[in-house]
Design a protein around this motif. Sequence first.
Motif, PDB file in Angstrom:
ATOM      1  N   ARG A 164       0.832  -1.208   0.000  1.00 17.22           N
ATOM      2  CA  ARG A 164       0.000   0.000   0.000  1.00 17.22           C
ATOM      3  C   ARG A 164       0.867   1.259   0.000  1.00 17.22           C
ATOM      4  O   ARG A 164       0.593   2.226  -0.720  1.00 17.22           O
ATOM      5  CB  ARG A 164      -0.917   0.016   1.225  1.00 17.22           C
ATOM      6  CG  ARG A 164      -1.996  -1.026   1.149  1.00 17.22           C
ATOM      7  CD  ARG A 164      -2.716  -1.157   2.463  1.00 17.22           C
ATOM      8  NE  ARG A 164      -3.333   0.083   2.895  1.00 17.22           N
ATOM      9  CZ  ARG A 164      -3.852   0.276   4.101  1.00 17.22           C
ATOM     10  NH1 ARG A 164      -3.814  -0.702   4.991  1.00 17.22           N
ATOM     11  NH2 ARG A 164      -4.408   1.413   4.407  1.00 17.22           N
ATOM     12  N   ALA A 165       1.929   1.257   0.807  1.00 18.67           N
ATOM     13  CA  ALA A 165       2.792   2.437   0.899  1.00 18.67           C
ATOM     14  C   ALA A 165       3.564   2.660  -0.396  1.00 18.67           C
ATOM     15  O   ALA A 165       3.790   3.800  -0.802  1.00 18.67           O
ATOM     16  CB  ALA A 165       3.751   2.297   2.073  1.00 18.67           C
ATOM     17  N   ASP A 168       1.423   4.511  -2.511  1.00 10.99           N
ATOM     18  CA  ASP A 168       1.093   5.806  -1.932  1.00 10.99           C
ATOM     19  C   ASP A 168       2.272   6.771  -1.982  1.00 10.99           C
ATOM     20  O   ASP A 168       2.121   7.938  -2.354  1.00 10.99           O
ATOM     21  CB  ASP A 168       0.690   5.580  -0.467  1.00 10.99           C
ATOM     22  CG  ASP A 168      -0.464   6.442  -0.059  1.00 10.99           C
ATOM     23  OD1 ASP A 168      -1.102   7.020  -0.951  1.00 10.99           O
ATOM     24  OD2 ASP A 168      -0.739   6.535   1.146  1.00 10.99           O
ATOM     25  N   ASN A 169       3.435   6.307  -1.568  1.00 11.87           N
ATOM     26  CA  ASN A 169       4.610   7.161  -1.480  1.00 11.87           C
ATOM     27  C   ASN A 169       5.877   6.308  -1.464  1.00 11.87           C
ATOM     28  O   ASN A 169       6.370   5.943  -0.409  1.00 11.87           O
ATOM     29  CB  ASN A 169       4.522   8.011  -0.198  1.00 11.87           C
ATOM     30  CG  ASN A 169       5.657   8.994  -0.085  1.00 11.87           C
ATOM     31  OD1 ASN A 169       6.571   9.002  -0.902  1.00 11.87           O
ATOM     32  ND2 ASN A 169       5.613   9.833   0.936  1.00 11.87           N
ATOM     33  N   ASP A 171       8.947   6.962  -1.948  1.00  8.14           N
ATOM     34  CA  ASP A 171      10.101   7.537  -1.244  1.00  8.14           C
ATOM     35  C   ASP A 171      10.111   7.127   0.221  1.00  8.14           C
ATOM     36  O   ASP A 171      11.142   6.828   0.805  1.00  8.14           O
ATOM     37  CB  ASP A 171      10.067   9.073  -1.314  1.00  8.14           C
ATOM     38  CG  ASP A 171      10.467   9.566  -2.678  1.00  8.14           C
ATOM     39  OD1 ASP A 171      11.228   8.846  -3.358  1.00  8.14           O
ATOM     40  OD2 ASP A 171      10.023  10.663  -3.071  1.00  8.14           O
ATOM     41  N   MET A 172       8.890   7.141   0.800  1.00 10.00           N
ATOM     42  CA  MET A 172       8.775   6.803   2.212  1.00 10.00           C
ATOM     43  C   MET A 172       9.148   5.342   2.437  1.00 10.00           C
ATOM     44  O   MET A 172       9.763   4.992   3.444  1.00 10.00           O
ATOM     45  CB  MET A 172       7.345   7.091   2.660  1.00 10.00           C
ATOM     46  CG  MET A 172       7.003   6.596   4.024  1.00 10.00           C
ATOM     47  SD  MET A 172       6.036   5.092   3.889  1.00 10.00           S
ATOM     48  CE  MET A 172       5.813   4.677   5.585  1.00 10.00           C
ATOM     49  N   SER A 175      12.845   4.947   2.416  1.00 14.45           N
ATOM     50  CA  SER A 175      13.509   5.419   3.638  1.00 14.45           C
ATOM     51  C   SER A 175      13.139   4.563   4.841  1.00 14.45           C
ATOM     52  O   SER A 175      13.693   4.732   5.904  1.00 14.45           O
ATOM     53  CB  SER A 175      13.241   6.907   3.884  1.00 14.45           C
ATOM     54  OG  SER A 175      11.881   7.182   3.810  1.00 14.45           O
TER      55      SER A 175
ATOM     56  N   MET B  90       5.148  16.295   2.877  1.00 20.31           N
ATOM     57  CA  MET B  90       4.373  15.202   2.287  1.00 20.31           C
ATOM     58  C   MET B  90       5.259  14.022   1.918  1.00 20.31           C
ATOM     59  O   MET B  90       4.779  12.934   1.633  1.00 20.31           O
ATOM     60  CB  MET B  90       3.660  15.672   1.006  1.00 20.31           C
ATOM     61  CG  MET B  90       2.824  16.921   1.156  1.00 20.31           C
ATOM     62  SD  MET B  90       1.546  16.715   2.379  1.00 20.31           S
ATOM     63  CE  MET B  90       1.473  18.362   3.084  1.00 20.31           C
ATOM     64  N   GLY B  92       7.611  12.291   3.521  1.00 24.44           N
ATOM     65  CA  GLY B  92       8.121  11.296   4.456  1.00 24.44           C
ATOM     66  C   GLY B  92       7.127  10.266   4.954  1.00 24.44           C
ATOM     67  O   GLY B  92       7.487   9.367   5.705  1.00 24.44           O
ATOM     68  N   SER B  93       5.848  10.394   4.556  1.00 24.75           N
ATOM     69  CA  SER B  93       4.862   9.438   5.062  1.00 24.75           C
ATOM     70  C   SER B  93       3.827   9.143   3.984  1.00 24.75           C
ATOM     71  O   SER B  93       3.653   9.912   3.053  1.00 24.75           O
ATOM     72  CB  SER B  93       4.191   9.999   6.315  1.00 24.75           C
ATOM     73  OG  SER B  93       3.855  11.352   6.133  1.00 24.75           O
ATOM     74  N   ALA B  94       3.122   8.010   4.137  1.00 24.56           N
ATOM     75  CA  ALA B  94       2.125   7.598   3.143  1.00 24.56           C
ATOM     76  C   ALA B  94       0.756   8.157   3.547  1.00 24.56           C
ATOM     77  O   ALA B  94       0.216   7.765   4.579  1.00 24.56           O
ATOM     78  CB  ALA B  94       2.073   6.088   3.050  1.00 24.56           C
ATOM     79  N   PRO B  95       0.191   9.100   2.757  1.00 23.97           N
ATOM     80  CA  PRO B  95      -0.997   9.855   3.170  1.00 23.97           C
ATOM     81  C   PRO B  95      -2.259   9.033   3.388  1.00 23.97           C
ATOM     82  O   PRO B  95      -3.030   9.335   4.296  1.00 23.97           O
ATOM     83  CB  PRO B  95      -1.199  10.857   2.027  1.00 23.97           C
ATOM     84  CG  PRO B  95      -0.474  10.283   0.870  1.00 23.97           C
ATOM     85  CD  PRO B  95       0.686   9.538   1.446  1.00 23.97           C
ATOM     86  N   SER B  96      -2.493   7.976   2.592  1.00 20.47           N
ATOM     87  CA  SER B  96      -3.765   7.275   2.740  1.00 20.47           C
ATOM     88  C   SER B  96      -3.709   6.218   3.837  1.00 20.47           C
ATOM     89  O   SER B  96      -4.708   5.593   4.152  1.00 20.47           O
ATOM     90  CB  SER B  96      -4.196   6.663   1.409  1.00 20.47           C
ATOM     91  OG  SER B  96      -3.350   5.597   1.087  1.00 20.47           O
ATOM     92  N   MET B  97      -2.537   6.034   4.414  1.00 23.73           N
ATOM     93  CA  MET B  97      -2.419   5.059   5.508  1.00 23.73           C
ATOM     94  C   MET B  97      -2.451   5.760   6.862  1.00 23.73           C
ATOM     95  O   MET B  97      -2.109   6.928   6.978  1.00 23.73           O
ATOM     96  CB  MET B  97      -1.126   4.254   5.341  1.00 23.73           C
ATOM     97  CG  MET B  97      -1.221   3.239   4.215  1.00 23.73           C
ATOM     98  SD  MET B  97       0.365   2.611   3.676  1.00 23.73           S
ATOM     99  CE  MET B  97       1.091   2.115   5.217  1.00 23.73           C
ATOM    100  N   ASN B 102       1.864   3.728   9.276  1.00 22.64           N
ATOM    101  CA  ASN B 102       3.125   4.357   8.881  1.00 22.64           C
ATOM    102  C   ASN B 102       4.231   4.014   9.873  1.00 22.64           C
ATOM    103  O   ASN B 102       5.343   3.661   9.483  1.00 22.64           O
ATOM    104  CB  ASN B 102       2.961   5.877   8.800  1.00 22.64           C
ATOM    105  CG  ASN B 102       2.519   6.339   7.424  1.00 22.64           C
ATOM    106  OD1 ASN B 102       3.329   6.482   6.523  1.00 22.64           O
ATOM    107  ND2 ASN B 102       1.231   6.563   7.254  1.00 22.64           N
TER     108      ASN B 102
END
Lengths: 310, 261
Positions: A164-165, A168-169, A171-172, A175, B90, B92-97, B102
């Motif tokens: 899921r991440a 979503d992102n 980069d995150m 890291s 924005m 550094g973290s996954a927004p929908s989670m 996270n």
Amino acid sequence: MAALLQTALELGLISSLTVLALYLSYTMLNVCDLSTDGAFTMGAAVGAVVAISGHPYLSIIAAICAGVLSGFVVAFLQTKMGIDSLLAGIIVNTAAYSINIAIMGNSSLLNMNSVETVFSKFKGFLGGTALASYSKLIVIVLFVAIVCILLAFFLRTRLGLAIRATGDNPDMVKSSSINTVVITIVGLCISNSFTALSGCLLAQYNKSANIDIGTGMLTVALASLLIGRMFFKKRGTGFGVIGAVLGAVLFRVVYTLALRLNMPASMLKLVSSVIVIIAIAGPYFAGKMKEKTMKRIAVSKPSETEGKNA
Amino acid sequence: MLKIDHISKVFNKGTVNEKQALYDINLNVNKGDFISIIGSNGAGKSTLLNAISGVFTVDEGSIVLDGTDITDMAEHKRSTVIGRLFQDPMKGSAPSMSIEDNLYLASGNNGWFAKITAKDKKEFRERLALLNMGLEDRMKNPVGLLSGGQRQALTLLMATYHIPKLLLLDEHTAALDPATAEKVLEITRKVVSENNITCLMITHNMQSALELGNRTIMMNDGRIIYDVSGEERTHTTVTDLLNLFKEKAGESLTNDRMLLS
């Protein structure tokens, strides 16, 4: 009519497995996997060949493995070979055509009329009981329930969260010391295994596998997914999984009713394309309209904002 | 601790857009150092942090962290020992989670097929409470609903969940309003000093560049042009820094977001 609806329910549930595959790859992992049609047909072909050789249970496992393999190739092409993800899907889809023909023994149609399938096995098991007429539905519900429970659980594990991440992102994820390449590969392998299982069940349900069985499946499943999304907006992944199944069933039921109203069967793919267009373009235009009205309000009430600033 | 040895990086080599972003950089960072980095736009500050964290590999030179040569190590492997925060909250973290999801990913707790346990939740709650932002009562909320400052504080918590050998901060308070920026900076100071983390921080705030940490370096045009620490640094003022920059670089320090006080 009841029999018609039961068939619609059965077909809807079978295709819901493909919708769940897209829920994982398209909604969660944010990858548009265009190899769905090919993987679906591959599941049907492999499942049919193994069932014809006399192993109906093994055919399910074989089809799932074929899906994993197909998903792996798509994922490998886009993460390790520098091929754009859309192109990777198209390439695999095209290649799958030849491979599927080869799997089916250089034939484009396999007949399973007198072959033992998971459906005929279960029907035999139920024998003359009252449930016999629902034997197909029960088999399908079992498969869908197992996949739903596994998927809903999986999406809450660390690996599922990483998938899921990654959508979503990314980069995150990097890291957090997680390799996004591995995550993408795992995600696409799992999603394509659902697609292939879906194809395998449809072929055994129809008692035949043909090379065109998966054509347009991607759009049909995407339309179902987008319909299903309307049920549980902004809810957790568990509801998302249920929504995907509901969307698939609803799509099939509406389609069946449309057929009753004399819509030609060949319209299925046009209708699903239009649904996808509306489901994606609708929110886009709604957003634009909202922007416009906001602007209009801002323009029509300049004195108010000025007053606040002063 | 961190030894950067003659690293260089050229982007778009052989094209009209060729740009030498890093030019023969040498930097020796001691354990527990908190270094602030200042410089003009395009001086190579972020590029330097990108080189250390592995966003790209350098053309020449080597980077050794705590005795391990990380020059060619993949980004996600370096991130086990390097924590990082960006200017964009924005990122550094996954927004929908949710917040707990996270944190669960950042914590690396349990196996790949394990769900969050009650023990994990208790641990997250305790750590979130340290931020003093009330996030411990919103653990089920999607991160996308948080403010920029809250997200940046959460990212800091995630980046330092397992104390990294090195923390890289890339103007991590620049996008926040002054009050929130001060708060995030305060949390940063606390986390870094309590855990004795070695830290490199790019800042646009000249005053905090001198106040925070124990060493300040100035960059221009892909080079480190000034490096001050110890006694000398305590006597340096913002005006001194600006004059020094002019003297070394031959032009005034220009930075879009620069704050002098």
